[in-house]
Design a protein around this motif. Structure first.
Motif, PDB file in Angstrom:
ATOM      1  N   GLN A 252       9.931  23.570  41.503  1.00 37.59           N
ATOM      2  CA  GLN A 252       9.486  23.711  42.884  1.00 37.59           C
ATOM      3  C   GLN A 252       9.007  25.149  43.058  1.00 37.59           C
ATOM      4  OE1 GLN A 252       9.203  21.355  45.114  1.00 37.59           O
ATOM      5  NE2 GLN A 252      10.299  19.722  44.047  1.00 37.59           N
ATOM      6  N   PRO A 253       8.369  25.474  44.172  1.00 43.09           N
ATOM      7  CA  PRO A 253       7.952  26.863  44.392  1.00 43.09           C
ATOM      8  C   PRO A 253       9.137  27.812  44.585  1.00 43.09           C
ATOM      9  CG  PRO A 253       6.756  25.333  45.800  1.00 43.09           C
ATOM     10  CD  PRO A 253       7.894  24.583  45.222  1.00 43.09           C
ATOM     11  N   MET A 254       8.870  28.912  45.173  1.00 42.23           N
ATOM     12  CA  MET A 254       9.810  30.020  45.305  1.00 42.23           C
ATOM     13  C   MET A 254      11.096  29.656  46.039  1.00 42.23           C
ATOM     14  SD  MET A 254       7.911  31.969  48.435  1.00 42.23           S
ATOM     15  CE  MET A 254       6.352  31.998  47.593  1.00 42.23           C
ATOM     16  N   SER A 255      12.119  30.481  45.810  1.00 41.47           N
ATOM     17  CA  SER A 255      13.359  30.375  46.569  1.00 41.47           C
ATOM     18  C   SER A 255      13.354  31.415  47.692  1.00 41.47           C
ATOM     19  CB  SER A 255      14.565  30.568  45.655  1.00 41.47           C
ATOM     20  OG  SER A 255      14.660  29.502  44.725  1.00 41.47           O
ATOM     21  N   VAL A 256      14.373  31.374  48.532  1.00 44.68           N
ATOM     22  CA  VAL A 256      14.411  32.235  49.717  1.00 44.68           C
ATOM     23  C   VAL A 256      15.684  33.071  49.707  1.00 44.68           C
ATOM     24  CG1 VAL A 256      14.236  32.305  52.226  1.00 44.68           C
ATOM     25  CG2 VAL A 256      13.188  30.406  50.971  1.00 44.68           C
ATOM     26  N   PRO A 257      15.574  34.412  49.628  1.00 44.20           N
ATOM     27  CA  PRO A 257      16.759  35.268  49.725  1.00 44.20           C
ATOM     28  C   PRO A 257      17.204  35.393  51.179  1.00 44.20           C
ATOM     29  CG  PRO A 257      14.797  36.618  49.488  1.00 44.20           C
ATOM     30  CD  PRO A 257      14.342  35.182  49.436  1.00 44.20           C
ATOM     31  N   LEU A 258      18.515  35.320  51.396  1.00 42.16           N
ATOM     32  CA  LEU A 258      19.066  35.315  52.749  1.00 42.16           C
ATOM     33  C   LEU A 258      20.210  36.318  52.859  1.00 42.16           C
ATOM     34  CD1 LEU A 258      19.348  31.431  53.215  1.00 42.16           C
ATOM     35  CD2 LEU A 258      17.525  32.894  54.100  1.00 42.16           C
ATOM     36  N   TYR A 259      20.521  36.683  54.109  1.00 38.87           N
ATOM     37  CA  TYR A 259      21.671  37.542  54.350  1.00 38.87           C
ATOM     38  C   TYR A 259      22.337  37.150  55.658  1.00 38.87           C
ATOM     39  CZ  TYR A 259      24.571  41.527  55.551  1.00 38.87           C
ATOM     40  OH  TYR A 259      25.633  42.304  55.914  1.00 38.87           O
ATOM     41  N   THR A 260      23.651  37.039  55.591  1.00 39.43           N
ATOM     42  CA  THR A 260      24.441  36.889  56.810  1.00 39.43           C
ATOM     43  C   THR A 260      25.696  37.734  56.658  1.00 39.43           C
ATOM     44  OG1 THR A 260      25.606  35.358  58.286  1.00 39.43           O
ATOM     45  CG2 THR A 260      25.600  34.792  55.947  1.00 39.43           C
ATOM     46  N   PRO A 261      26.031  38.553  57.649  1.00 35.91           N
ATOM     47  CA  PRO A 261      27.176  39.452  57.488  1.00 35.91           C
ATOM     48  C   PRO A 261      28.524  38.759  57.652  1.00 35.91           C
ATOM     49  CG  PRO A 261      26.153  39.768  59.633  1.00 35.91           C
ATOM     50  CD  PRO A 261      25.287  38.799  58.882  1.00 35.91           C
ATOM     51  N   LYS A 262      28.578  37.703  58.440  1.00 44.10           N
ATOM     52  CA  LYS A 262      29.877  37.098  58.753  1.00 44.10           C
ATOM     53  C   LYS A 262      29.803  35.578  58.712  1.00 44.10           C
ATOM     54  CE  LYS A 262      31.254  40.970  61.712  1.00 44.10           C
ATOM     55  NZ  LYS A 262      31.673  41.376  63.078  1.00 44.10           N
ATOM     56  N   ARG A 263      29.152  35.049  57.665  1.00 45.11           N
ATOM     57  CA  ARG A 263      29.045  33.596  57.491  1.00 45.11           C
ATOM     58  C   ARG A 263      28.452  32.920  58.730  1.00 45.11           C
ATOM     59  NH1 ARG A 263      31.906  31.847  53.131  1.00 45.11           N
ATOM     60  NH2 ARG A 263      32.207  29.762  53.983  1.00 45.11           N
ATOM     61  N   GLN A 264      27.497  33.616  59.335  1.00 38.68           N
ATOM     62  CA  GLN A 264      26.811  33.051  60.500  1.00 38.68           C
ATOM     63  C   GLN A 264      25.627  32.221  59.997  1.00 38.68           C
ATOM     64  OE1 GLN A 264      25.905  36.602  62.720  1.00 38.68           O
ATOM     65  NE2 GLN A 264      27.961  36.758  63.572  1.00 38.68           N
ATOM     66  N   PHE A 265      25.926  31.031  59.513  1.00 41.37           N
ATOM     67  CA  PHE A 265      24.921  30.227  58.832  1.00 41.37           C
ATOM     68  C   PHE A 265      23.833  29.723  59.779  1.00 41.37           C
ATOM     69  CE2 PHE A 265      28.818  29.254  56.153  1.00 41.37           C
ATOM     70  CZ  PHE A 265      28.537  30.264  55.251  1.00 41.37           C
TER      71      PHE A 265
END
Length: 420
Positions: A252-265
């Motif tokens: 599949q194409p690219m993946s997506v880098p993510l950030y959450t400081p307190k598991r705020q999905f």
């Protein structure tokens, strides 16, 4: 069309300048299109990690368009870069001999017409290496890119491009009279994402001529495509080399880098794109786009990475739009590091550990294609992983830059103000 690149390379070979022995110029290297304070700052971070953490020894060049205040790099910044990055050269592309058989890149004195896409394509055209990895200033290698030059596909095709997460038809191909490679949303090919690109310039001088031709007619070309993204494949077709164009084949194409400081999905911050090498390992983190994804030399903000949304398809992306400032992730799609350790080179192992099937038509693939509204897997990046350490090193390099800038405000300063 006159193949001036072919003529120049032939002249260099006859003059004994084509090898690496005896003090002659290197034939492989990295070129970063990274003019202006903000992009130069991101290039510094990426080169620092390449040299000091990934132990990459490929020579590197930063190219910029010094005739425009929007892209110039001031003398104090140049001195800082060459002091702290080994084997680095800075080249003002606006001072290079310009091919007279091509239309101007920018009209003389028309700085308001500056366009970074065009400078990047000219940097590729005028690069001082036969085989070149060209990077946007905000595209960070996650592993030493040197082995990519020896990959069988690159040796055979002389090009390695990477896919975007867009699968809409690009109208440019029909407009320039070549075959449209589009086969439908499910079958691709996906559009290109040119934050990183490998090209053998000696093998494809004709492609370079067509590439510069397309990008100097941007009022037409960019109307039918998004910037320079798909001009490379169009140039291969115009040169009669459609079969030689190679885009890294991953499921599949690219993946997506993510950030959450307190598991705020429900509001995970999107950091750009993650590109995969042909073996599916993570190869580049491209901090493309707005929303504070790039390092800002005027602020102290680090860019931590906590999760990776794995390879959503372009069909899924068109429905969910995960490339805004944040994306909402259902808790059941998140796989914690303690259960399945996700890292740069173990994507398949992580999928197996978390019992996420890779079989087409089931589970992962079904969700990626958006058939049942399922969500692609989201992996936590655990402490002590290579990916986490790379990000820690990047943040440390940026902290070093910021400390230097507090001592000298002229570093990584844009004359026009507004650093990003």
């Amino acid at each position: 069309m006159r193949h001036i690149i072919k003529e120049r390379l032939a002249a260099e070979q006859q003059g004994g300048k084509g090898g690496q022995q005896g003090g002659q110029r290197p034939t492989r290297g990295i070129v970063l299109a990274a003019g202006g304070g903000a992009y130069a700052a991101n290039a510094f971070v990426n080169l620092w990690v390449l040299r000091r953490h990934l132990n990459c020894t490929l020579p590197a060049v930063i190219m910029y368009w010094g005739a425009s205040q929007l892209d110039a790099i001031n003398s104090s910044t140049q001195a800082f870069l060459t002091k702290h990055i080994a084997d680095l050269q800075l080249i003002d592309a606006s001072q290079l001999p310009y091919p007279g058989h091509h239309r101007w890149l920018f009209p003389p004195g028309k700085e308001d017409m500056f366009n970074g896409w065009k400078v990047k394509m000219f940097a590729l055209y005028a690069a001082p290496f036969d085989e070149v990895l060209i990077l946007d200033g905000d595209s960070a290698p996650l592993q030493d890119p040197a082995p990519l030059f020896g990959h069988p596909a690159f040796r055979r095709h002389g090009v390695m491009a990477w896919p975007d997460n867009l699968c809409e038809r690009v109208m440019l191909y029909r407009q320039v009279g070549v075959e449209d490679p589009w086969r439908g949303e499910r079958y691709g090919p996906w559009q290109a994402e040119t934050g990183q690109l490998l090209l053998n310039r000696r093998m494809h001088p004709d492609v370079l001529e067509w590439l510069l031709f397309l990008n100097t007619h941007d009022e037409f070309t960019y109307y039918y495509s998004y910037g320079d993204k798909d001009t490379l494949q169009a140039a291969f077709q115009l040169a009669g080399k459609a079969a030689q164009f190679y885009q890294a084949r991953v499921p599949q194409p690219m993946s997506v880098p993510l950030y959450t400081p307190k598991r705020q999905f429900w509001a995970m911050r999107v950091l750009g794109f993650l590109q995969h090498a042909p073996d599916l390992s993570l190869a580049f983190l491209h901090r493309a786009g707005p929303f504070g994804r790039k390092y800002d030399p005027g602020e102290d903000e680090a860019k931590p990475l906590s999760h990776v949304l794995l390879q959503p398809s372009c069909q899924w992306t068109s429905k969910r739009a995960p490339f805004g400032p944040t994306v909402s992730v259902p808790r059941h799609a998140v796989h914690p590091a303690k259960r399945c350790r996700f890292d740069l080179g173990n994507v398949s192992a992580a999928l197996a550990a978390c019992d996420v099937p890779e079989t087409p038509g089931k589970g992962l693939q079904k969700g990626l294609l958006g058939d049942a509204g399922a969500y692609p897997p989201v992996f936590e990046v655990g402490e002590g992983t290579a990916l986490a350490e790379l990000q820690r090193q990047s943040d440390a390099a940026f902290a070093f830059l910021r400390a230097a800038k507090r001592r000298d405000a002229s570093l990584f300063h844009d004359e026009e103000g507004g650093q990003l």
